[in-house]
Scaffold this active site. Structure first.
Site, short mmCIF file in Angstrom:
data_model
loop_
_atom_site.label_atom_id
_atom_site.label_comp_id
_atom_site.label_asym_id
_atom_site.label_seq_id
_atom_site.Cartn_x
_atom_site.Cartn_y
_atom_site.Cartn_z
N PHE A 182 -19.18 9.76 -0.98
CA PHE A 182 -17.76 10.06 -1.11
C PHE A 182 -16.88 8.88 -0.76
O PHE A 182 -15.77 8.74 -1.24
CB PHE A 182 -17.41 11.22 -0.18
CG PHE A 182 -17.85 10.98 1.24
CD1 PHE A 182 -19.08 11.45 1.66
CD2 PHE A 182 -17.08 10.25 2.12
CE1 PHE A 182 -19.52 11.21 2.95
CE2 PHE A 182 -17.51 10.01 3.40
CZ PHE A 182 -18.73 10.49 3.83
N GLY A 183 -17.34 8.03 0.13
CA GLY A 183 -16.53 6.93 0.63
C GLY A 183 -17.11 6.43 1.94
O GLY A 183 -18.31 6.24 2.06
N LYS A 211 -13.20 10.54 8.03
CA LYS A 211 -13.97 10.58 6.78
C LYS A 211 -13.01 10.41 5.62
O LYS A 211 -12.05 11.18 5.48
CB LYS A 211 -14.73 11.90 6.66
CG LYS A 211 -15.43 12.11 5.33
CD LYS A 211 -16.12 13.47 5.30
CE LYS A 211 -16.73 13.74 3.94
NZ LYS A 211 -17.43 15.04 3.89
N VAL A 223 -16.86 6.33 6.53
CA VAL A 223 -16.44 6.96 7.78
C VAL A 223 -16.02 5.85 8.72
O VAL A 223 -16.76 4.87 8.94
CB VAL A 223 -17.58 7.80 8.39
CG1 VAL A 223 -17.13 8.40 9.72
CG2 VAL A 223 -18.00 8.90 7.44
N ASP A 257 -28.76 21.54 5.46
CA ASP A 257 -29.30 20.21 5.73
C ASP A 257 -29.40 19.98 7.24
O ASP A 257 -29.00 18.93 7.74
CB ASP A 257 -28.43 19.15 5.08
CG ASP A 257 -29.15 17.81 4.95
OD1 ASP A 257 -28.49 16.81 4.60
OD2 ASP A 257 -30.37 17.75 5.23
N ILE A 284 -18.08 2.90 10.50
CA ILE A 284 -19.26 3.34 11.25
C ILE A 284 -20.27 4.06 10.36
O ILE A 284 -21.35 4.43 10.82
CB ILE A 284 -18.86 4.28 12.41
CG1 ILE A 284 -18.11 5.51 11.88
CG2 ILE A 284 -18.02 3.53 13.43
CD1 ILE A 284 -17.77 6.52 12.96
N GLU A 342 -21.26 5.19 5.83
CA GLU A 342 -20.87 5.17 4.43
C GLU A 342 -21.66 6.23 3.69
O GLU A 342 -22.85 6.44 3.97
CB GLU A 342 -21.13 3.80 3.81
CG GLU A 342 -20.67 3.68 2.37
CD GLU A 342 -20.76 2.25 1.86
OE1 GLU A 342 -21.03 1.36 2.70
OE2 GLU A 342 -20.57 2.04 0.66
N GLY A 343 -21.01 6.91 2.76
CA GLY A 343 -21.66 7.94 1.96
C GLY A 343 -21.20 7.87 0.53
O GLY A 343 -20.47 6.96 0.12
#
Length: 794
Positions: free
Chosen positions: A515-516, A538, A518, A647, A510, A512-513
């Site tokens: 780090f990897g 996550k 979600v 943020d 669902i 993506e960032g």
């Protein structure tokens, strides 16, 4: 427990060694305790490098004038609070009283014979002429509103003045300046509560002072500097336990000295004067000063410890201008405390750097009636040191005394015994410091072991192989934690909850960032036994760097301490594979920004046919207020917990059923909303459109910067998800923010009260902005007073 017990035994042995070394040093140096130092001369307590010493006042001014206060003796059988007898300190070849009297009377004419036919005695007073001089007595109660007025030539003939029972007589200033031949002064059972420092300056013939049963709280020794006084009566006054009165206990008869009492500052209790400890007395002394830069808020913190008696007044000068007295919002005095009955003051001055490149000179000043102390330091306003800047005590210049209180030279201040004692005390302090440092090291080592055990239980288990079918993309951005854990007074006592791998089922990606990814998934036995819960998982890439793993650990420890109805619930971590996981509550309606756009005036152009039911319309003002109230509640909680989000935006808020909104950023927003972030001068990607000036310029994030971001988020909500400053580029936005320009008022749905809250969030000076607590209260009032509108046009 074996290690700490062994350390305690080792510490006891070392303490015994220190005591034996100290005993040998004292015996070898032939030192006597401080309490046994000679007390024939008036003394005051001073502070030098944090060591309290008794200084014998042998300044030239005191040696050359015989009007010294002398050493104070209590007559045997008399209470100390009743009568204090003083003897003057004269040269060996002088007779006490004679030579000094000749000196003090030099140049003074005493008119002992007065023609009573030309003299009008003050009303309600009696005047009698004797062979020695005039006696004036005013003893009829409450007949005087002020000091009796007597002609100058007659005042010189008065040798005895009595004032009794005058409750309206409250102060004594310069009324006695012409009574130059006065020998006996009595002001008894009156309302006297204040005596000015020069009240007795010209009374060089004065022998006795009777001030019984007045309202005096302090009687400074400076009042008697010019006198050769024999008796001082202070019985019945509520003298306070302050350094100003400390000189009154400097007597020779220990039995009488033990009977003298003083009242505490609150006036509730009393204590023996001999038990009262007033460490710092006299001219202000800047005993310690530390300058610390805090990167999290871009401010310098000037911490100080200053002693002095009376209590010194503190100020800060910037380029020779008083900044604390001026009330400037860029300089604030906080944590101001006083100890030792107000004789030691501590505090912190917050300094917000200016937009300057030149060197700026600051001077910390401490002033009281006895003198002044200054400490100068320099700053480059754009300097951001990585660690604390300590100004050592040895760099602090000597005190600057006032003209009325001269200081003796160092050789005159200290006697030979004191010069021997100071090195001994220094050696003792060094030895104690060494033992204390070793103790701190052992304690830190013990805590480190405890933390490692916690991490081992959480992160260092041996795990089974786990492979997930969806490959992870490469590292694209250096991701900063969206929550920043600041230093707190408490430390979490528990580790994050561990979730077993076999209970987790990953369903689909669902987000993506850096780090990897979600995933949407399920987790068994998470909330209730034998039940599955839908969760957001996550993941951390198995090949990620050690720094990202450390960030993962810190974020997990931090999230375990957060619990609020409007913050996405953190269930725990799973580290039983190369892919470390965090398990969160799943919010089915996605992020708030998308939700606002899909329920705004432009929804018809954005939504897909299958993405949303056709009967869902535009969000009303009441629904928008419900959204912002939930965000404000969550941010108020974070501010109280001293967390900085850094943020805050609608893209980092999630929406559940029934319009429940929660804060929750999984770090994927920087990949989805790429236009909201901008790389400034080679730094990490920053959300400049939501950032205040200090965060853009200094890269500092505080609760005040979160308030600014909340104002922008508020603007987003009432514009149904529009991008702030959408008509400008990122570089243009930065210039607008630096020039104190703000966003325009949203149309239609935004009330005057809501827009005032936005403006309160966008103050250029961080200290002038509203707090999250104030914002939440204002929004609640806006909701309670917001009238209900009915759309009659449709």
């Amino acid at each position: 427990m074996r290690g700490p017990r062994r350390f305690r035994l080792w510490t006891r042995a070392n303490v015994l060694t220190v005591i034996s070394i100290l005993t040998s040093i004292l015996s070898g140096a032939g030192c006597s305790p401080l309490s046994q130092l000679p007390s024939d001369n008036p003394a005051h307590v001073g502070v030098q490098d944090g060591v309290t010493t008794e200084r014998v006042d042998r300044s030239k001014n005191h040696r050359n004038t015989t009007a010294s206060s002398g050493a104070h003796r209590v007559t045997s059988g008399e209470p100390l609070g009743d009568r204090v007898t003083t003897r003057s300190t004269t040269a060996p070849d002088q007779v006490p009283g004679d030579a000094s009297r000749n000196t003090t009377m030099a140049g003074t004419k005493c008119s002992l014979q007065v023609d009573l036919s030309t003299f009008a005695c003050p009303a309600d007073c009696q005047c009698n002429a004797t062979s020695e001089g005039m006696v004036v007595s005013c003893v009829t109660p409450d007949t005087l509103r002020e000091f009796p007025v007597i002609a100058r030539e007659v005042a010189r003939a008065v040798i005895k003045l009595e004032l009794r029972g005058q409750s309206k007589l409250t102060s004594l200033k310069t009324e006695l300046k012409f009574f130059t031949c006065l020998k006996h002064l009595t002001i008894e059972n009156c309302g006297l509560n204040n005596i000015q420092g020069i009240a007795f300056k010209t009374l060089t013939s004065l022998e006795t002072i009777n001030l019984r049963h007045n309202h005096l709280t302090e009687f400074p020794q400076e009042l008697l500097r010019t006198l050769n006084l024999r008796e001082l009566w202070l019985e019945g006054n509520a003298l306070t336990c302050s350094c100003t009165n400390l000189w009154l206990r400097s007597v020779d008869v220990a039995a009488d000295r033990s009977e003298m009492t003083c009242s505490t500052r609150d006036g509730v209790s009393k204590m023996k004067m001999t038990q009262f400890k007033c460490e710092p007395c006299g001219i202000p002394d800047i005993r310690n000063m530390t300058l610390v830069f805090e990167p999290k808020n871009g401010m310098f913190l000037l911490r100080f410890v200053i002693s002095g008696c009376p209590k010194p007044k503190i100020d800060l000068l910037r380029n020779h201008h008083h900044v604390l007295r001026s009330g400037s919002s860029q300089f604030k005095l906080t944590d101001f405390k006083s100890e030792f009955n107000g004789q030691v003051v501590t505090g912190t001055i917050t300094i917000l750097p200016h937009m300057e490149t030149s060197q700026t000179t600051y001077v910390l000043t401490a002033v009281n009636s006895k003198g002044q102390a200054n400490q100068t330091f320099h700053l480059y306003d754009q300097t951001t040191p990585a660690s604390s800047i300590h100004i050592p005590l040895s760099n602090i210049p000597p005190r600057i005394s006032s003209a009325t209180t001269p200081r003796a030279s160092p050789t005159e201040d200290f006697g030979p015994q004191t010069q021997v004692i100071l090195p001994v005390v220094g050696v003792v302090i060094l030895l104690i410091s060494a033992v204390f440092i070793i103790y701190l090291c052992q304690r830190a080592k013990h805590r480190s072991h405890a933390r490692q055990r916690c991490k081992k239980a959480l992160l260092d288990k041996k795990f089974n192989e786990f492979q997930e079918g969806v490959p992870l993309t490469g590292l694209q951005l250096v991701d900063n934690p969206n929550y920043n854990l600041t230093k707190k007074k408490h430390v979490a006592t528990t580790c994050p909850k561990t979730v077993r791998l076999q209970t987790i089922l990953l369903m689909r990606v669902i987000g993506e960032g850096a780090f990897g990814r979600v995933f949407l998934g399920t987790c068994a036995h998470l909330i209730q036994k034998n039940e599955f819960a839908i969760v957001a998982v996550k993941t951390l890439k198995g090949s990620c760097s050690d720094s990202l793993k450390r960030d993962f650990e810190r974020e997990a420890e931090m999230l375990a301490t957060i619990e609020h109805a409007n913050i996405v619930t953190f269930y725990g971590v799973c580290t039983e594979s190369d892919q470390w996981m965090m398990i969160f509550e799943f919010m089915e309606n996605g992020d708030l920004n998308k939700y606002l756009r899909m329920h705004g005036p432009d929804a018809a152009f954005l939504k897909d046919r299958d993405s949303m039911d056709s009967d869902e319309g535009q969000l009303t003002r009441e629904q928008l207020m419900k959204i912002v109230l939930q965000i404000a509640s969550a941010m108020e909680y974070l501010a109280l917990q001293h967390f900085v989000h850094r943020d805050l935006a609608t893209r980092n808020c999630l929406v559940g059923c029934d319009l429940v909104v929660k804060l929750g950023d999984f770090g994927m927003s920087r990949d989805v909303y790429t236009t909201d972030y901008y790389r400034v001068e080679g730094t990490a990607m920053l959300p400049v459109r939501w950032m205040p000036p200090e965060s853009i310029i200094y890269r500092t994030f505080t609760t005040e910067s979160d308030v600014w971001s909340f104002g922008v988020t508020l603007w987003e909500v009432f514009t149904y998800g529009k991008q702030p400053w959408f008509e400008y580029s990122n570089s243009e936005v930065i210039e607008h923010i630096k020039n104190s320009r703000t966003l325009k008022r949203p149309p239609r749905t935004c009330t005057d009260g809501v827009y005032r809250v936005m403006q309160g969030c966008w103050k250029p000076n961080p200290q002038d902005r509203l707090t999250m607590k104030d914002i939440a209260e204002l929004l609640r009032e806006e909701v309670s007073g917001d009238p209900v509108y009915i759309d009659i046009i449709a």
